[in-house]
Every structure is written in C-alpha cells, then in structure tokens.
Design a protein around this motif. Sequence first.
Motif, PDB file in Angstrom:
ATOM      1  N   TYR A 125       0.833  -1.204   0.000  1.00 17.58           N
ATOM      2  CA  TYR A 125       0.000   0.000   0.000  1.00 17.58           C
ATOM      3  C   TYR A 125       0.863   1.247   0.000  1.00 17.58           C
ATOM      4  O   TYR A 125       1.980   1.249   0.504  1.00 17.58           O
ATOM      5  CB  TYR A 125      -0.897   0.036   1.237  1.00 17.58           C
ATOM      6  CG  TYR A 125      -1.921  -1.072   1.262  1.00 17.58           C
ATOM      7  CD1 TYR A 125      -3.134  -0.925   0.612  1.00 17.58           C
ATOM      8  CD2 TYR A 125      -1.668  -2.262   1.936  1.00 17.58           C
ATOM      9  CE1 TYR A 125      -4.072  -1.938   0.633  1.00 17.58           C
ATOM     10  CE2 TYR A 125      -2.596  -3.276   1.970  1.00 17.58           C
ATOM     11  CZ  TYR A 125      -3.803  -3.112   1.316  1.00 17.58           C
ATOM     12  OH  TYR A 125      -4.725  -4.107   1.335  1.00 17.58           O
ATOM     13  N   GLN A 126       0.287   2.317  -0.564  1.00 18.10           N
ATOM     14  CA  GLN A 126       0.922   3.628  -0.513  1.00 18.10           C
ATOM     15  C   GLN A 126      -0.164   4.637  -0.181  1.00 18.10           C
ATOM     16  O   GLN A 126      -1.260   4.601  -0.763  1.00 18.10           O
ATOM     17  CB  GLN A 126       1.574   3.977  -1.847  1.00 18.10           C
ATOM     18  CG  GLN A 126       2.257   5.328  -1.847  1.00 18.10           C
ATOM     19  CD  GLN A 126       2.910   5.628  -3.191  1.00 18.10           C
ATOM     20  OE1 GLN A 126       2.569   5.028  -4.204  1.00 18.10           O
ATOM     21  NE2 GLN A 126       3.827   6.561  -3.203  1.00 18.10           N
ATOM     22  N   SER A 127       0.123   5.542   0.753  1.00 18.25           N
ATOM     23  CA  SER A 127      -0.829   6.592   1.102  1.00 18.25           C
ATOM     24  C   SER A 127      -0.744   7.691   0.054  1.00 18.25           C
ATOM     25  O   SER A 127       0.341   8.180  -0.263  1.00 18.25           O
ATOM     26  CB  SER A 127      -0.523   7.175   2.480  1.00 18.25           C
ATOM     27  OG  SER A 127      -0.723   6.192   3.470  1.00 18.25           O
ATOM     28  N   VAL A 128      -1.900   8.060  -0.489  1.00 23.94           N
ATOM     29  CA  VAL A 128      -1.950   9.115  -1.496  1.00 23.94           C
ATOM     30  C   VAL A 128      -2.997  10.148  -1.087  1.00 23.94           C
ATOM     31  O   VAL A 128      -4.009   9.822  -0.472  1.00 23.94           O
ATOM     32  CB  VAL A 128      -2.282   8.568  -2.905  1.00 23.94           C
ATOM     33  CG1 VAL A 128      -1.173   7.693  -3.423  1.00 23.94           C
ATOM     34  CG2 VAL A 128      -3.589   7.824  -2.917  1.00 23.94           C
ATOM     35  N   ARG A 129      -2.733  11.392  -1.439  1.00 22.56           N
ATOM     36  CA  ARG A 129      -3.674  12.481  -1.172  1.00 22.56           C
ATOM     37  C   ARG A 129      -4.624  12.577  -2.353  1.00 22.56           C
ATOM     38  O   ARG A 129      -4.197  12.661  -3.504  1.00 22.56           O
ATOM     39  CB  ARG A 129      -2.922  13.788  -0.998  1.00 22.56           C
ATOM     40  CG  ARG A 129      -3.824  14.952  -0.729  1.00 22.56           C
ATOM     41  CD  ARG A 129      -3.030  16.215  -0.554  1.00 22.56           C
ATOM     42  NE  ARG A 129      -3.956  17.331  -0.642  1.00 22.56           N
ATOM     43  CZ  ARG A 129      -3.605  18.574  -0.623  1.00 22.56           C
ATOM     44  NH1 ARG A 129      -2.334  18.889  -0.526  1.00 22.56           N
ATOM     45  NH2 ARG A 129      -4.493  19.524  -0.716  1.00 22.56           N
ATOM     46  N   VAL A 130      -5.915  12.587  -2.057  1.00 20.39           N
ATOM     47  CA  VAL A 130      -6.935  12.656  -3.095  1.00 20.39           C
ATOM     48  C   VAL A 130      -7.672  13.987  -2.943  1.00 20.39           C
ATOM     49  O   VAL A 130      -8.237  14.271  -1.882  1.00 20.39           O
ATOM     50  CB  VAL A 130      -7.924  11.476  -2.974  1.00 20.39           C
ATOM     51  CG1 VAL A 130      -9.003  11.576  -4.039  1.00 20.39           C
ATOM     52  CG2 VAL A 130      -7.194  10.151  -3.065  1.00 20.39           C
ATOM     53  N   GLU A 146      -5.835   8.428   1.375  1.00 23.11           N
ATOM     54  CA  GLU A 146      -6.306   7.041   1.354  1.00 23.11           C
ATOM     55  C   GLU A 146      -5.161   6.126   0.940  1.00 23.11           C
ATOM     56  O   GLU A 146      -4.238   6.541   0.250  1.00 23.11           O
ATOM     57  CB  GLU A 146      -7.514   6.875   0.434  1.00 23.11           C
ATOM     58  CG  GLU A 146      -7.258   7.083  -1.021  1.00 23.11           C
ATOM     59  CD  GLU A 146      -8.530   6.933  -1.859  1.00 23.11           C
ATOM     60  OE1 GLU A 146      -8.405   6.352  -2.948  1.00 23.11           O
ATOM     61  OE2 GLU A 146      -9.601   7.383  -1.443  1.00 23.11           O
ATOM     62  N   ASP A 147      -5.246   4.891   1.399  1.00 20.52           N
ATOM     63  CA  ASP A 147      -4.234   3.891   1.051  1.00 20.52           C
ATOM     64  C   ASP A 147      -4.674   3.171  -0.216  1.00 20.52           C
ATOM     65  O   ASP A 147      -5.805   2.692  -0.298  1.00 20.52           O
ATOM     66  CB  ASP A 147      -4.059   2.883   2.188  1.00 20.52           C
ATOM     67  CG  ASP A 147      -3.390   3.508   3.403  1.00 20.52           C
ATOM     68  OD1 ASP A 147      -2.661   4.496   3.222  1.00 20.52           O
ATOM     69  OD2 ASP A 147      -3.598   3.005   4.520  1.00 20.52           O
ATOM     70  N   ARG A 148      -3.772   3.101  -1.182  1.00 16.05           N
ATOM     71  CA  ARG A 148      -4.052   2.410  -2.440  1.00 16.05           C
ATOM     72  C   ARG A 148      -3.023   1.319  -2.663  1.00 16.05           C
ATOM     73  O   ARG A 148      -1.846   1.473  -2.336  1.00 16.05           O
ATOM     74  CB  ARG A 148      -4.007   3.393  -3.614  1.00 16.05           C
ATOM     75  CG  ARG A 148      -5.132   4.386  -3.590  1.00 16.05           C
ATOM     76  CD  ARG A 148      -5.197   5.164  -4.869  1.00 16.05           C
ATOM     77  NE  ARG A 148      -6.320   6.094  -4.832  1.00 16.05           N
ATOM     78  CZ  ARG A 148      -6.506   7.038  -5.727  1.00 16.05           C
ATOM     79  NH1 ARG A 148      -5.658   7.191  -6.716  1.00 16.05           N
ATOM     80  NH2 ARG A 148      -7.549   7.842  -5.640  1.00 16.05           N
ATOM     81  N   VAL A 149      -3.470   0.213  -3.250  1.00 17.39           N
ATOM     82  CA  VAL A 149      -2.561  -0.892  -3.556  1.00 17.39           C
ATOM     83  C   VAL A 149      -1.727  -0.477  -4.770  1.00 17.39           C
ATOM     84  O   VAL A 149      -2.270  -0.121  -5.814  1.00 17.39           O
ATOM     85  CB  VAL A 149      -3.346  -2.189  -3.861  1.00 17.39           C
ATOM     86  CG1 VAL A 149      -2.395  -3.295  -4.301  1.00 17.39           C
ATOM     87  CG2 VAL A 149      -4.143  -2.627  -2.644  1.00 17.39           C
ATOM     88  N   ILE A 150      -0.401  -0.514  -4.610  1.00 14.61           N
ATOM     89  CA  ILE A 150       0.488  -0.152  -5.717  1.00 14.61           C
ATOM     90  C   ILE A 150       1.200  -1.369  -6.295  1.00 14.61           C
ATOM     91  O   ILE A 150       1.912  -1.256  -7.284  1.00 14.61           O
ATOM     92  CB  ILE A 150       1.517   0.913  -5.294  1.00 14.61           C
ATOM     93  CG1 ILE A 150       2.400   0.396  -4.157  1.00 14.61           C
ATOM     94  CG2 ILE A 150       0.834   2.199  -4.907  1.00 14.61           C
ATOM     95  CD1 ILE A 150       3.641   1.228  -3.907  1.00 14.61           C
ATOM     96  N   TYR A 208       0.362  -6.823 -10.109  1.00 13.68           N
ATOM     97  CA  TYR A 208      -0.908  -7.544 -10.047  1.00 13.68           C
ATOM     98  C   TYR A 208      -0.742  -8.762  -9.139  1.00 13.68           C
ATOM     99  O   TYR A 208       0.366  -9.207  -8.851  1.00 13.68           O
ATOM    100  CB  TYR A 208      -1.349  -7.991 -11.445  1.00 13.68           C
ATOM    101  CG  TYR A 208      -0.343  -8.881 -12.129  1.00 13.68           C
ATOM    102  CD1 TYR A 208      -0.401 -10.261 -11.987  1.00 13.68           C
ATOM    103  CD2 TYR A 208       0.689  -8.339 -12.892  1.00 13.68           C
ATOM    104  CE1 TYR A 208       0.545 -11.077 -12.589  1.00 13.68           C
ATOM    105  CE2 TYR A 208       1.642  -9.150 -13.497  1.00 13.68           C
ATOM    106  CZ  TYR A 208       1.557 -10.518 -13.341  1.00 13.68           C
ATOM    107  OH  TYR A 208       2.486 -11.333 -13.926  1.00 13.68           O
TER     108      TYR A 208
END
Length: 181
Positions: free
Chosen positions: A45-50, A141-145, A164
Amino acid sequence: MYKSLLVTGVCAGLLAGPAFAQPYGYDDGNDRPEYARVIRTQPVYQSVRVDEPRQECWDEPVSYADPRYQNNVTAGGLIGAIAGGVIGNQFGGGAGRVAATALGAVVGANVGAGAAAANTPYVAHEGYEQRCRVVPNSHVEDRVIGYDVTYRYGGRSYTTRLPYDPGDHIAVDVDVQPRAY
C-alpha cells in the motif's frame, strides 16, 4: 550390417535415456513457459492524497423592493419629462427653444420621479437566495500499488514485486548457464 547398427543404436539410446533425462524446468528451446507455485502474496500500500473539491451551499437572507415602487418612480419620471419638455418648449425661439425644451425635460423628469417616490411607500420583501461556492476538500487514502509475491521454483524460494496478484502460479523465465570455475 545396417540392420545390426540400427538395432545397436536404438538399444544404446534406450539404455542411456535415463542418464540424459531432462530435469524439471529444463528449457529445451520450445517457447512454452515454466510455472512456479506461489507461496504468499502480500499487497503493498501507498498513502496518497486525493483532492475532491465539493460544492457548499447556504440560504442567505435578502431584501427585495416591491416592483410597484420602481414602476411608479419610472412612470413619474417619464410623465415629468414630457410635462417639462412641453413647458420648456413655450420659451425662447430657434436654438434657444431646443435648449429650453431639453432643460425642461431633464428638470421635469427629476421632479416627476421625486414626486412619485415621495407618494409611493417603499415596501421591502424579505426572502432567501441560495448562494454556493466550491471549496477544496482532500483526504488521504491507502491504495494498492503492487504485490510482494513469494514463489517456489526448483526447491528454492524467490520474492518479487508485481503490479498484479498472480494467483496460485506464476510464469517464470528459466535460464541455465554453465558454471564458470
């Protein structure tokens, strides 16, 4: 003679076959892929600003003048301009008459509008108007990278990161090189 050589060659090939058997994963030049068993898959996961701007609305109180007030003032000014122009036209001659007519119309319009305003009560109506603006809004939010994948091939475990989730098996490239001494 040729028959005995052929029989001898076939027998030698059958006897030597197990000694030259190809091990698991051997690349015989065919382009069919080899597969390894996936032992573990862990999402990364990586935290990204949306940024998602949103619209914010509210009701704001406002005052409205009664439209009859404005209509009466306008009509009074128009009647006053006509009356002033007629009166001004009675004075002077030639260019002086034109100037007197124009001056009479201007003075009459002001007097007529003032009289209408003084004789018409100003009525204000209270109401609400909706006002809106766009305000910045953001969240993290945390997104799967990717996925850290551990797999087993040829008795050894390997780990790699993939974009993947590969599932239960993963295709691998096998490259056999002679050992340099």
